[in-house]
Design a protein around this motif. Structure first.
Motif, PDB file in Angstrom:
ATOM      1  N   ALA A 118     148.081  11.114  85.681  1.00  0.00           N
ATOM      2  CA  ALA A 118     148.439  10.721  87.040  1.00  0.00           C
ATOM      3  C   ALA A 118     148.310   9.214  87.227  1.00  0.00           C
ATOM      4  O   ALA A 118     149.124   8.590  87.917  1.00  0.00           O
ATOM      5  CB  ALA A 118     147.558  11.466  88.050  1.00  0.00           C
ATOM      6  N   ASP A 125     143.832  13.366  85.386  1.00  0.00           N
ATOM      7  CA  ASP A 125     143.582  12.082  86.044  1.00  0.00           C
ATOM      8  C   ASP A 125     144.231  10.936  85.273  1.00  0.00           C
ATOM      9  O   ASP A 125     144.820  10.023  85.873  1.00  0.00           O
ATOM     10  CB  ASP A 125     142.083  11.835  86.158  1.00  0.00           C
ATOM     11  CG  ASP A 125     141.410  12.781  87.153  1.00  0.00           C
ATOM     12  OD1 ASP A 125     142.128  13.376  87.985  1.00  0.00           O
ATOM     13  OD2 ASP A 125     140.174  12.931  87.077  1.00  0.00           O
ATOM     14  N   VAL A 154     148.191  18.181  90.283  1.00  0.00           N
ATOM     15  CA  VAL A 154     147.977  16.764  90.574  1.00  0.00           C
ATOM     16  C   VAL A 154     149.312  16.029  90.681  1.00  0.00           C
ATOM     17  O   VAL A 154     149.532  15.232  91.610  1.00  0.00           O
ATOM     18  CB  VAL A 154     147.085  16.120  89.494  1.00  0.00           C
ATOM     19  CG1 VAL A 154     147.056  14.604  89.651  1.00  0.00           C
ATOM     20  CG2 VAL A 154     145.664  16.676  89.572  1.00  0.00           C
ATOM     21  N   LEU A 155     150.215  16.301  89.763  1.00  0.00           N
ATOM     22  CA  LEU A 155     151.510  15.623  89.781  1.00  0.00           C
ATOM     23  C   LEU A 155     152.332  16.026  90.997  1.00  0.00           C
ATOM     24  O   LEU A 155     152.984  15.179  91.632  1.00  0.00           O
ATOM     25  CB  LEU A 155     152.273  15.924  88.494  1.00  0.00           C
ATOM     26  CG  LEU A 155     151.716  15.290  87.216  1.00  0.00           C
ATOM     27  CD1 LEU A 155     152.480  15.795  85.993  1.00  0.00           C
ATOM     28  CD2 LEU A 155     151.769  13.766  87.283  1.00  0.00           C
ATOM     29  N   GLU A 156     152.331  17.322  91.313  1.00  0.00           N
ATOM     30  CA  GLU A 156     153.088  17.762  92.484  1.00  0.00           C
ATOM     31  C   GLU A 156     152.536  17.138  93.759  1.00  0.00           C
ATOM     32  O   GLU A 156     153.293  16.851  94.705  1.00  0.00           O
ATOM     33  CB  GLU A 156     153.072  19.285  92.574  1.00  0.00           C
ATOM     34  CG  GLU A 156     153.948  19.948  91.512  1.00  0.00           C
ATOM     35  CD  GLU A 156     153.940  21.463  91.611  1.00  0.00           C
ATOM     36  OE1 GLU A 156     153.120  22.004  92.385  1.00  0.00           O
ATOM     37  OE2 GLU A 156     154.735  22.110  90.894  1.00  0.00           O
ATOM     38  N   GLY A 157     151.223  16.899  93.776  1.00  0.00           N
ATOM     39  CA  GLY A 157     150.629  16.224  94.922  1.00  0.00           C
ATOM     40  C   GLY A 157     151.108  14.791  95.060  1.00  0.00           C
ATOM     41  O   GLY A 157     151.063  14.212  96.153  1.00  0.00           O
ATOM     42  N   GLN A 158     151.587  14.221  93.974  1.00  0.00           N
ATOM     43  CA  GLN A 158     152.143  12.855  93.982  1.00  0.00           C
ATOM     44  C   GLN A 158     153.663  12.862  94.143  1.00  0.00           C
ATOM     45  O   GLN A 158     154.287  11.806  94.155  1.00  0.00           O
ATOM     46  CB  GLN A 158     151.807  12.131  92.672  1.00  0.00           C
ATOM     47  CG  GLN A 158     150.334  11.862  92.437  1.00  0.00           C
ATOM     48  CD  GLN A 158     150.124  11.121  91.116  1.00  0.00           C
ATOM     49  OE1 GLN A 158     150.865  11.304  90.151  1.00  0.00           O
ATOM     50  NE2 GLN A 158     149.097  10.280  91.084  1.00  0.00           N
ATOM     51  N   GLY A 159     154.238  14.053  94.224  1.00  0.00           N
ATOM     52  CA  GLY A 159     155.686  14.134  94.312  1.00  0.00           C
ATOM     53  C   GLY A 159     156.382  13.995  92.967  1.00  0.00           C
ATOM     54  O   GLY A 159     157.557  13.622  92.909  1.00  0.00           O
ATOM     55  N   ARG A 160     155.667  14.321  91.897  1.00  0.00           N
ATOM     56  CA  ARG A 160     156.232  14.212  90.546  1.00  0.00           C
ATOM     57  C   ARG A 160     156.335  15.601  89.916  1.00  0.00           C
ATOM     58  O   ARG A 160     155.723  16.558  90.380  1.00  0.00           O
ATOM     59  CB  ARG A 160     155.381  13.294  89.673  1.00  0.00           C
ATOM     60  CG  ARG A 160     155.015  11.967  90.336  1.00  0.00           C
ATOM     61  CD  ARG A 160     154.157  11.093  89.430  1.00  0.00           C
ATOM     62  NE  ARG A 160     153.439  10.083  90.179  1.00  0.00           N
ATOM     63  CZ  ARG A 160     153.947   8.917  90.572  1.00  0.00           C
ATOM     64  NH1 ARG A 160     155.201   8.622  90.257  1.00  0.00           N
ATOM     65  NH2 ARG A 160     153.222   8.055  91.253  1.00  0.00           N
ATOM     66  N   ASP A 183     158.703   9.638  87.365  1.00  0.00           N
ATOM     67  CA  ASP A 183     158.988  10.779  88.244  1.00  0.00           C
ATOM     68  C   ASP A 183     158.780  12.119  87.556  1.00  0.00           C
ATOM     69  O   ASP A 183     158.809  13.162  88.214  1.00  0.00           O
ATOM     70  CB  ASP A 183     160.402  10.701  88.805  1.00  0.00           C
ATOM     71  CG  ASP A 183     161.464  10.591  87.720  1.00  0.00           C
ATOM     72  OD1 ASP A 183     161.133  10.796  86.542  1.00  0.00           O
ATOM     73  OD2 ASP A 183     162.620  10.297  88.064  1.00  0.00           O
ATOM     74  N   ALA A 206     151.272   7.592  85.577  1.00  0.00           N
ATOM     75  CA  ALA A 206     152.461   7.872  86.392  1.00  0.00           C
ATOM     76  C   ALA A 206     152.504   6.949  87.600  1.00  0.00           C
ATOM     77  O   ALA A 206     153.572   6.420  87.957  1.00  0.00           O
ATOM     78  CB  ALA A 206     152.467   9.331  86.824  1.00  0.00           C
ATOM     79  N   ALA A 207     151.343   6.731  88.246  1.00  0.00           N
ATOM     80  CA  ALA A 207     151.301   5.845  89.412  1.00  0.00           C
ATOM     81  C   ALA A 207     151.584   4.394  89.006  1.00  0.00           C
ATOM     82  O   ALA A 207     152.281   3.665  89.721  1.00  0.00           O
ATOM     83  CB  ALA A 207     149.942   5.960  90.086  1.00  0.00           C
TER      84      ALA A 207
END
Length: 457
Positions: free
Chosen positions: A84, A81, A115-121, A93, A87-88
């Protein structure tokens, strides 16, 4: 501008840091991030000595990063968390980090990736950061890991290690990334009074001194209890303030039997990491069961307490346990002796001892601590699982004049030479002068109980 995050875990340094260098190559801005993982405390792995040493390491890492124009960003909470969130905030990236081996580290990595892949990272995990040779890099034909050290070491020695990476010259951190600031050792209570200082600068200074003045005598002196001829670099390896790859390169560069013996110990560390990576359950369960029916903690409570407090009546055992309490560190020969005594002479579950060590050891590494305890308990990878180390015989061999015992058991300081190892042999009036307990168990009695429990009689 592209942004990458470097998540520091057990690699708290700027020298020879593949994730940091990869992030700097990939992005114009980098966020050096450390997350004070609340899961560590809830899992029972937080300990004052490691918390204090960690505070030193983080402060020193922040100083080193600032010298390059950067800084350390510190957050607290769940790692996935927290990462992420950063990163946000920054639009990063990719996140770069070192690979871990414990079940906890593997779960953390999996959750972070999801979690990161869910954000496109992307999550980029780097090997050969925490170990010299990555777990799984060398395997036997019939298994996913080596269970015997000698063939592992042969293959390990044949691996070409990556080159050592220089510390970065410049780091640019995005503006406005909030940080909690680095913790302070002074705010940690319950630490050992003789706890060493942490941080990369302290570690590199210690390494340089070791290579100049210590390593040459390591082969002959590493078991010498009073000589204290070991490197004492294990806390820096645990926290990653020193790179194991750099240590192997520099030791090999120094050359000689002492350096070769030191490199072998670094290989032992990698060996345990590859065992745990393949068998994460070995942190809490027998790697090879001997079907032991250990004495319960309730039944053995007095013996366990005497062992923890260094008042078993066996001076070399008590000296080592008192060193652990005072320094948060113990000589390796002492670790072997105290573990053998608890598991085989007292016939107490190895997990009891491993837990106590993790409560105090500044180098309390899950792979090395748990698997070394299993080695001595005979439930691990040792090919001689029923060996029992006699504390008196061992003391006379590795502390022949009794100097180590007298250093840590001052109530016996009046006993000269090797007599300090067997105070119970003193005549009655002489023995009464020393405020020191009688042995809590006769060695022959403990051996008989162990052999009977293992079905060796």
């Amino acid at each position: 501008m592209s942004v990458s995050i470097v998540l520091f875990t057990s690699d708290l340094r700027v020298h020879d840091h593949p994730p940091l260098r990869a992030a700097l190559r990939a992005s114009s801005e980098v966020v050096p991030l450390f997350v004070r993982d609340t899961g560590i405390a809830s899992a029972g792995y937080a300990a004052p000595n490691r918390e204090a040493f960690l505070a030193d390491c983080l402060g020193d890492l922040d100083t080193a990063l600032r010298a390059c124009g950067g800084r350390l960003v510190v957050r607290s909470g769940d790692v996935a968390d927290a990462v992420a969130g950063v990163a946000a905030e920054t639009g990063a990236d990719a996140v770069h980090m070192a690979g871990g081996v414990s079940a906890y580290a593997q779960r953390r990595e999996e959750r972070l990736r999801n979690v990161l892949e869910g954000q496109g990272r992307r999550l980029v995990v780097h090997d050969s950061v925490v170990t010299a040779v990555a777990p799984g890099a060398v395997t036997p034909a019939s298994s996913d890991h080596f269970a015997v050290f000698t063939p592992y070491f042969r293959h390990w020695s044949e691996q070409r290690l990556r080159d050592v990476l220089a510390a970065p010259r410049a780091i640019r951190v995005p503006d406005g990334v909030a940080t909690e600031g680095t913790p302070s050792r002074a705010r940690v209570s319950g630490t050992s009074p003789g706890l060493a200082a942490g941080g990369e600068r302290a570690g590199r200074k210690q390494l340089t001194a070791w290579l100049r003045r210590g390593v040459a005598g390591y082969e002959d002196g590493h078991d010498d209890l009073p000589g204290d001829a070991t490197s004492r670099l294990s806390p820096h390896l645990h926290f990653g303030t020193l790179s194991p790859v750099e240590l192997v390169h520099r030791a090999r560069g120094a050359g000689g039997p002492g350096a070769d013996a030191f490199v072998r110990q670094l290989a032992w560390r990698d060996f345990h990491h590859q065992v745990l990576a393949a068998r994460p359950a070995a942190a809490a369960h027998d790697y090879r069961t001997r079907h032991d029916r250990w004495r319960s903690e309730r039944a053995a409570a007095r013996d366990i307490e005497a062992w923890r407090e260094g008042r078993t009546g066996y001076p070399v055992i008590d000296a080592a346990m008192r060193q652990l309490s005072h320094e948060g560190w113990m000589h390796n020969r002492g670790r072997l002796l105290t573990a053998s005594f608890l598991t085989k002479t007292l016939y107490v579950d190895w997990r009891v001892g491993a837990r106590h060590f993790l409560d105090l050891l500044v180098d309390g590494d899950i792979a090395n601590n748990q698997l070394n305890w299993q080695w001595m308990a005979g439930t691990g990878t040792d090919s001689r699982p029923n060996r029992v180390l006699n504390p008196v015989t061992q003391a006379k061999r590795y502390d022949p004049d009794g100097a180590y015992v007298r250093r840590w058991v001052p109530e016996l300081a009046g006993l000269a030479g090797a007599a300090v190892h067997e105070p119970w042999k003193q005549p009655g009036p002489e023995r009464a002068k020393y405020a020191y307990p009688d042995p809590i168990v006769e060695l022959a009695e403990g051996l008989e109980r162990f052999r009977r429990a293992r079905g060796l009689d």
